[in-house]
Design an enzyme around this catalytic site. Sequence first.
Site, short mmCIF file in Angstrom:
data_model
loop_
_atom_site.label_atom_id
_atom_site.label_comp_id
_atom_site.label_asym_id
_atom_site.label_seq_id
_atom_site.Cartn_x
_atom_site.Cartn_y
_atom_site.Cartn_z
N ASP A 1 1.95 -5.26 1.98
CA ASP A 1 2.30 -6.66 2.28
C ASP A 1 1.12 -7.61 2.12
OD1 ASP A 1 1.18 -5.44 4.45
OD2 ASP A 1 2.65 -6.14 5.91
N THR B 1 2.79 2.33 -0.19
CA THR B 1 1.84 2.74 0.85
C THR B 1 2.38 3.99 1.51
OG1 THR B 1 0.96 2.25 3.05
CG2 THR B 1 2.92 1.05 2.43
N ARG C 1 -1.82 4.00 9.92
CA ARG C 1 -2.30 2.76 10.59
C ARG C 1 -1.57 2.60 11.92
NH1 ARG C 1 -2.77 -2.03 6.20
NH2 ARG C 1 -0.60 -1.49 5.82
N GLY D 1 -4.42 0.38 -0.79
CA GLY D 1 -4.52 1.84 -0.83
C GLY D 1 -3.72 2.45 -1.97
N ARG E 1 -9.53 -3.31 -3.07
CA ARG E 1 -9.32 -4.47 -2.20
C ARG E 1 -10.28 -5.53 -2.69
NH1 ARG E 1 -8.32 -0.19 1.35
NH2 ARG E 1 -6.15 -0.27 1.98
N ASP F 1 1.93 4.77 4.44
CA ASP F 1 2.21 4.48 5.85
C ASP F 1 3.69 4.15 6.10
OD1 ASP F 1 -0.51 4.74 6.21
OD2 ASP F 1 -0.89 2.60 5.96
N ASP G 1 5.13 1.32 6.20
CA ASP G 1 5.15 0.31 7.27
C ASP G 1 5.40 -1.10 6.74
OD1 ASP G 1 2.77 -0.11 5.96
OD2 ASP G 1 1.55 -0.22 7.77
P1 ADP Z 1 -2.11 -3.95 1.42
O1 ADP Z 1 -1.65 -4.61 0.19
O2 ADP Z 1 -2.01 -2.46 1.35
O3 ADP Z 1 -1.47 -4.53 2.65
P2 ADP Z 1 -4.58 -5.34 2.05
O4 ADP Z 1 -4.00 -6.03 3.25
O5 ADP Z 1 -5.94 -4.76 2.16
O6 ADP Z 1 -3.68 -4.15 1.52
O7 ADP Z 1 -4.54 -6.42 0.85
C1 ADP Z 1 -4.96 -6.05 -0.43
C2 ADP Z 1 -5.63 -7.23 -1.09
O8 ADP Z 1 -4.70 -8.31 -1.18
C3 ADP Z 1 -6.82 -7.81 -0.34
O9 ADP Z 1 -8.02 -7.10 -0.60
C4 ADP Z 1 -6.87 -9.22 -0.92
O10 ADP Z 1 -7.50 -9.22 -2.18
C5 ADP Z 1 -5.40 -9.54 -1.13
N1 ADP Z 1 -4.90 -10.35 0.00
C6 ADP Z 1 -4.45 -9.92 1.19
N2 ADP Z 1 -4.08 -10.95 1.98
C7 ADP Z 1 -4.32 -12.08 1.27
C8 ADP Z 1 -4.16 -13.47 1.51
N3 ADP Z 1 -3.66 -13.93 2.66
N4 ADP Z 1 -4.53 -14.35 0.53
C9 ADP Z 1 -5.02 -13.89 -0.64
N5 ADP Z 1 -5.20 -12.60 -0.93
C10 ADP Z 1 -4.86 -11.70 0.00
#
Ligand code: ADP
Length: 326
Positions: A103, A126, A172, A11, A72, A128, A130
């Site tokens: 994270d 973020t 969230r 985000g 993403r 959030d 969080d």
């Molecule tokens: P945030 O970073 O805000 O927590 P997401 O959880 O949607 O957002 O993660 C963002 C991007 O990070 C995902 O679209 C993916 O490309 C990558 N990502 C997340 N988790 C993993 C993972 N376990 N292994 C590889 N890439 C990941």
Amino acid sequence: MEKIAILCSGGDVSGMNPALKRFVEYAYVQGLQPYFVFDGYEGLIDNRIHEAHYHDVSGIVSRGGTKIRSARSARFKEASFRAIAAENLKKRGISKLIVLGGDGSFRGMERFHHESGIAFCGIPSTIDNDINGTDYCLGVDTALNIIKNAVDALRDTASSFRRAFVIETMGRNCGYLALVSAITSGAEMCLVPEIPIDYTEYKGCFESQIRNGRDYFIAIVSEALQNTKEVSEWFETELGFESRITLLGHVQRGGNPTVYDRLMAYKFITYAMNGLLEGRTNSVICYNKSHFNFKTIDEVALNPYRLDEELVNLGREQFAPSRCQM
Ligand code: ADP
């Protein structure tokens, strides 16, 4: 000339553009060639990696969102695509990367680092708020100010029409935005996952307030609880108060970055770049009790974020249904 890149993942938040400006300026100060990766991990895979210059960041400090866009990427979860992404950086001689994200993004980056050797530093970003291990994530202050302005405006119309407004905030599973907003805008009701309240218990308290002349209610509800509509209907059926729902939604992510977020963007980038130059290879720069410190990915991603106990206690006391204030 050593090369360093930056990308935004997940985000977007207000504060990313000031971070990009500082990134370019500080890279040049340090004698590094800065690069932008457009569209997060998608751009890393698709080779949307471009040299960044001063003119790319002029005038962006006051703009929300991110000039290099965020994304993403389902593909980045697959090793074969991460290998392509690594190759795109290596063929340009880029060995250091700053990632603005959450994270999930850091977890992905850690895998990427172990496979490719490319060093990275994460900056928690973020609205959030969080992410475990940091008190503050970039963008939160701007989001809180947007919510504050919205609630102040809604109170004006609520009192003119004798209405209840049930305002749903993002976050969230985390109640941070809702709780801080409710405390600082004087809401009558606050519903967040961290403070379990049976909202029907407010009935006696609110009825006595109505008898004493109260002509509006502001309820701030975290999206995590998924009961906004239910709460609004409760105001109508149980209190006979006309009720309106306002879903603040994505307006919370945009807008002109506050002074605080601009300053935090500058500080986060400075620490992140210094960390990479000092030889850190896979860390997240966190902010705790007015100090910056580097943490491991496990420290930020392994456990869920827990709201500060002092804040929760403040909310518990302020929004206890038994406490009937005018
Ligand atoms: P945030 O970073 O805000 O927590 P997401 O959880 O949607 O957002 O993660 C963002 C991007 O990070 C995902 O679209 C993916 O490309 C990558 N990502 C997340 N988790 C993993 C993972 N376990 N292994 C590889 N890439 C990941």
